[in-house]
Design a protein around this motif. Structure first.
Motif, mmCIF file in Angstrom:
data_model
loop_
_atom_site.group_PDB
_atom_site.id
_atom_site.type_symbol
_atom_site.label_atom_id
_atom_site.label_comp_id
_atom_site.label_asym_id
_atom_site.label_seq_id
_atom_site.Cartn_x
_atom_site.Cartn_y
_atom_site.Cartn_z
ATOM 1 N N VAL A 1 0.846 -1.193 0.000
ATOM 2 C CA VAL A 1 0.000 0.000 0.000
ATOM 3 C C VAL A 1 0.882 1.244 0.000
ATOM 4 O O VAL A 1 1.913 1.284 0.678
ATOM 5 C CB VAL A 1 -0.936 0.002 1.220
ATOM 6 N N SER B 1 -8.880 3.661 -0.003
ATOM 7 C CA SER B 1 -8.391 2.370 -0.496
ATOM 8 C C SER B 1 -8.285 1.310 0.600
ATOM 9 O O SER B 1 -8.192 0.114 0.299
ATOM 10 C CB SER B 1 -7.002 2.544 -1.140
ATOM 11 N N TYR C 1 -5.844 7.415 -0.372
ATOM 12 C CA TYR C 1 -5.246 6.405 0.506
ATOM 13 C C TYR C 1 -6.286 5.889 1.495
ATOM 14 O O TYR C 1 -6.463 4.673 1.648
ATOM 15 C CB TYR C 1 -4.060 7.023 1.242
#
Length: 440
Positions: free
Chosen positions: A421, A434, A431
């Protein structure tokens, strides 16, 4: 949902730790020059123009505090015109917070070694008494890396590592039976809390629903593992090595494996103190910078371990701190001992001292992830108010640091974590969106 521990034996250990803290009082215990074997640097001409020669700075007795300790022992604060800087040992992050809120006028603190998110929570009033907003400034990072996640010996067969999914089946089985696994960190919304939550979530374990999350002072973590009160913890050293040396558990990961050169502790002051003493603040930062450079010279690491182990500072055996500070990592299980490991704590190299605003943005974003600050927080406004990297740059200029030693921008750019990630500080919302497991 965070759970409470009900068993009486579990309550005893945690309550005993809390009682010990209360018994020490909010003011902690004051420390001066330790008289260690380290010879002081010959004092240069004291920096002129300091508004005061005094400051009360709190610290926790762990290896992250080494630059502050070295600056005191080597008389670097005095070299920069601050001979009366007093390092005041704190028993926990909660007491540190309370003493900052009291301030030195009431017997508390002007500044402190803090978990990097703490000044933000204090400025926003999310962790202070009566939620009173206490403006704070971050003036430097103390270190990067050097933390870890460890588990008890009950998980030797699981070979827990970066992959937390190895214990997911056990988590689910215990939860179904009403026996939640218990993981500890040292302060809600702090570094260890956020990294522990990230690690569990990356393995498919919801830290809010699937396990019990506990706040336990660092000094109480190993005793709680010993009586099976907790299953694992995230913290800095010396507590991982103490766990291994006492044959009670092993390290699943060191946090440089989690996120290379991740930001750790910071030096923070009450804003009102800095505003009244801008030159004194800058002098403290210069002393800190010189100490950080000294700490990152390999030839000084063993000596640094000997100093920090002194009862006045960390009060631990040298063997509990020296290996990981010098690059030897014994995980405590069947994993090979790593020699000359790059996954060590850094104090200066790779811009460890500079307080990147992008790193503070990650801390705030993760606090949003777990519902610990509102998702509509104006992060840019808050960071610009709290992060005083300009003071760091002014100190760097007066120390005549080279261009390579001073970051060109306030962002370190895109960060990549162990699970692939990425965090792009230019788009924190993407971010956050996600991430599969979150409260926000």
């Amino acid at each position: 949902m965070e759970h409470l521990v009900n068993q009486s034996r579990r309550k005893f250990i945690l309550t005993a730790g809390a009682t010990a803290i209360v018994g020490l009082g909010l003011k902690g215990c004051s420390t001066g020059n330790s008289g260690s074997q380290l010879a002081p640097i010959k004092a240069a001409s004291a920096a002129g123009g300091n508004e005061t020669t005094k400051a009360r700075i709190g610290f926790i007795g762990q290896t992250d505090a080494a630059p502050l300790v070295i600056a005191k022992v080597k008389e670097l604060f005095a070299k920069h015109g601050m001979p009366d800087v007093e390092l005041v040992k704190q028993p926990s992050w909660g007491v540190t917070r309370d003493n900052l809120q009291i301030g030195s006028a009431g017997g508390g603190l002007d500044g402190a070694m803090v978990l990097s998110p703490m000044p933000y929570h204090m400025s926003m009033g999310t962790i202070t008494v009566n939620n009173k907003k206490l403006p704070m400034y971050v003036v430097a990072r103390l270190n990067t890396g050097g933390q870890g996640i460890s588990v008890g010996n009950r998980y030797q067969d699981a070979n827990v590592s970066l992959d937390a999914s190895k214990i997911k089946e056990r988590v689910e089985r215990e939860r179904a039976a009403g026996n939640y696994l218990r993981f500890a960190h040292t302060f809600k919304g702090g570094n260890s809390d956020l990294m522990l939550r990230y690690w569990l979530a990356a393995g498919g374990i919801d830290p809010n629903q699937d396990v019990i999350s506990l706040v336990v002072p660092g000094s109480q973590l190993v005793p709680n593992i010993k009586v099976n009160n907790i299953d694992g913890f995230c913290v800095g050293d010396p507590w991982h090595v103490r766990l291994i040396n006492q044959k009670l558990g092993y390290t699943a990961l060191v946090t440089n494996e989690f996120w290379q050169d991740h930001p750790e502790k910071a030096l923070s002051f009450r804003s009102d103190w800095v505003d009244r003493h801008p030159n004194a603040t800058k002098s403290i930062v210069k002393a800190l910078m010189e100490a950080q450079q000294w700490c990152d010279k390999p030839d000084n690491r063993l000596q640094m371990a000997q100093v920090i182990s002194d009862p006045e500072w960390a009060k631990v055996p040298v063997k509990d701190v020296k290996d990981r500070l010098t690059g030897t990592i014994d995980y405590g299980n069947n994993r090979p001992v790593a020699a000359n490991s790059p996954n060590i704590m850094r104090y200066w190299d790779n811009h460890a001292s500079y307080p990147y605003k992008s790193h503070d943005l990650w801390f705030l974003t993760e606090n949003m992830r777990w519902g610990q600050i509102p998702t509509n927080t104006d992060t840019k406004q808050v960071i610009d108010r709290v992060n005083r990297e300009d003071i760091w740059r002014a100190a760097a200029k007066e120390l005549n640091l080279t261009a390579e030693q001073v970051p060109a921008t306030t962002s370190r750019g895109v960060e990549t974590f162990f699970d692939g990630v990425k965090f792009d500080p230019a788009n924190p919302t993407a971010y956050l969106n996600s991430l599969k497991i979150k409260q926000a």
